[in-house]
Design an enzyme around this catalytic site. Structure first.
Site, mmCIF file in Angstrom:
data_model
loop_
_atom_site.group_PDB
_atom_site.id
_atom_site.type_symbol
_atom_site.label_atom_id
_atom_site.label_comp_id
_atom_site.label_asym_id
_atom_site.label_seq_id
_atom_site.Cartn_x
_atom_site.Cartn_y
_atom_site.Cartn_z
ATOM 1 N N TYR A 18 -31.025 -9.456 -17.224
ATOM 2 C CA TYR A 18 -30.184 -8.543 -18.418
ATOM 3 C C TYR A 18 -29.175 -7.745 -17.929
ATOM 4 O O TYR A 18 -28.123 -7.994 -18.847
ATOM 5 C CB TYR A 18 -31.538 -7.814 -19.152
ATOM 6 C CG TYR A 18 -30.958 -7.393 -20.348
ATOM 7 C CD1 TYR A 18 -31.097 -8.048 -21.538
ATOM 8 C CD2 TYR A 18 -30.667 -6.037 -20.573
ATOM 9 C CE1 TYR A 18 -30.885 -7.416 -22.800
ATOM 10 C CE2 TYR A 18 -30.433 -5.428 -21.806
ATOM 11 C CZ TYR A 18 -30.478 -6.269 -22.854
ATOM 12 O OH TYR A 18 -30.057 -5.778 -24.367
ATOM 13 N N HIS A 22 -25.262 -8.260 -19.171
ATOM 14 C CA HIS A 22 -24.354 -7.129 -19.960
ATOM 15 C C HIS A 22 -23.203 -6.583 -18.821
ATOM 16 O O HIS A 22 -22.340 -6.001 -19.305
ATOM 17 C CB HIS A 22 -25.396 -6.017 -20.479
ATOM 18 C CG HIS A 22 -26.096 -6.520 -21.468
ATOM 19 N ND1 HIS A 22 -27.080 -7.079 -21.505
ATOM 20 C CD2 HIS A 22 -25.808 -6.179 -22.706
ATOM 21 C CE1 HIS A 22 -27.344 -7.455 -22.758
ATOM 22 N NE2 HIS A 22 -26.879 -6.966 -23.609
ATOM 23 N N TYR A 41 -20.583 1.612 -28.141
ATOM 24 C CA TYR A 41 -22.119 0.826 -27.718
ATOM 25 C C TYR A 41 -22.487 1.023 -26.670
ATOM 26 O O TYR A 41 -21.798 0.572 -25.648
ATOM 27 C CB TYR A 41 -22.039 -0.496 -28.406
ATOM 28 C CG TYR A 41 -23.185 -1.476 -28.475
ATOM 29 C CD1 TYR A 41 -24.291 -0.640 -28.282
ATOM 30 C CD2 TYR A 41 -23.304 -2.836 -28.810
ATOM 31 C CE1 TYR A 41 -25.532 -1.585 -28.489
ATOM 32 C CE2 TYR A 41 -24.250 -3.440 -28.750
ATOM 33 C CZ TYR A 41 -25.569 -2.742 -28.541
ATOM 34 O OH TYR A 41 -26.627 -3.558 -28.729
ATOM 35 N N TRP A 79 -25.345 -16.015 -27.451
ATOM 36 C CA TRP A 79 -25.711 -14.929 -26.850
ATOM 37 C C TRP A 79 -27.112 -14.510 -26.638
ATOM 38 O O TRP A 79 -27.776 -14.238 -25.857
ATOM 39 C CB TRP A 79 -24.492 -13.679 -27.251
ATOM 40 C CG TRP A 79 -24.791 -12.451 -26.376
ATOM 41 C CD1 TRP A 79 -25.421 -11.195 -26.976
ATOM 42 C CD2 TRP A 79 -24.680 -12.091 -24.935
ATOM 43 N NE1 TRP A 79 -25.407 -10.387 -25.967
ATOM 44 C CE2 TRP A 79 -24.980 -10.875 -24.721
ATOM 45 C CE3 TRP A 79 -24.143 -12.910 -23.921
ATOM 46 C CZ2 TRP A 79 -24.744 -10.193 -23.673
ATOM 47 C CZ3 TRP A 79 -23.841 -12.208 -22.812
ATOM 48 C CH2 TRP A 79 -24.194 -10.941 -22.634
ATOM 49 N N TRP A 80 -27.613 -14.083 -28.099
ATOM 50 C CA TRP A 80 -29.059 -13.814 -28.345
ATOM 51 C C TRP A 80 -30.100 -14.761 -27.707
ATOM 52 O O TRP A 80 -30.919 -14.382 -27.352
ATOM 53 C CB TRP A 80 -29.291 -13.607 -29.780
ATOM 54 C CG TRP A 80 -28.467 -12.503 -30.541
ATOM 55 C CD1 TRP A 80 -27.667 -11.603 -29.882
ATOM 56 C CD2 TRP A 80 -28.292 -12.123 -31.712
ATOM 57 N NE1 TRP A 80 -27.250 -10.598 -30.562
ATOM 58 C CE2 TRP A 80 -27.479 -11.208 -32.025
ATOM 59 C CE3 TRP A 80 -28.592 -12.823 -32.933
ATOM 60 C CZ2 TRP A 80 -27.164 -10.686 -33.051
ATOM 61 C CZ3 TRP A 80 -28.164 -12.518 -34.171
ATOM 62 C CH2 TRP A 80 -27.648 -11.278 -34.385
#
Length: 109
Positions: A18, A22, A41, A79-80
């Site tokens: 993860y 990112h 964000y 992406w998800w």
């Protein structure tokens, strides 16, 4: 501008994956969020509880419509497919939520 916080669990074995995702978010995903009026964000990780806390500032006037546009973007949806397997949604989340939205209780400028 509306400040928004959200929380979700993360699979401990997938934390490094993860983080790597990112560290190099796809440009189209970032552009889609920007077009949806999302700014500032940030995602934080809390270990050993294995929680992700997300924060953003929404600068629009119709959050639901803007989030539908994000959800309709093919590259964001792709992406998800990489991010979702790393995440563990809270059982207490509201219907239709993946990340559980949080209520603001304090802010200091």
């Amino acid at each position: 501008m509306e400040r928004m916080g959200m929380v979700i669990g993360i699979e401990p074995a997938r934390i490094e994956e993860y983080k790597a995702l990112h560290a190099a978010v796809w440009p189209q995903v970032l552009a889609t969020l920007a077009a949806a009026k999302v700014r500032n964000y940030t995602i934080f990780l809390r270990e050993p509880e294995n929680l992700l806390f997300g924060y953003w500032e929404y600068h629009g006037s119709d959050f639901d419509a803007d989030m539908r546009k994000v959800a309709a973007d093919p590259e964001t949806r792709r992406w998800w497919t990489f991010c979702a397997p790393c995440q563990v949604p809270l059982t207490s989340r509201a219907d239709g939520e993946h990340w559980a939205m949080m209520q603001p209780v304090f802010h200091m400028d």
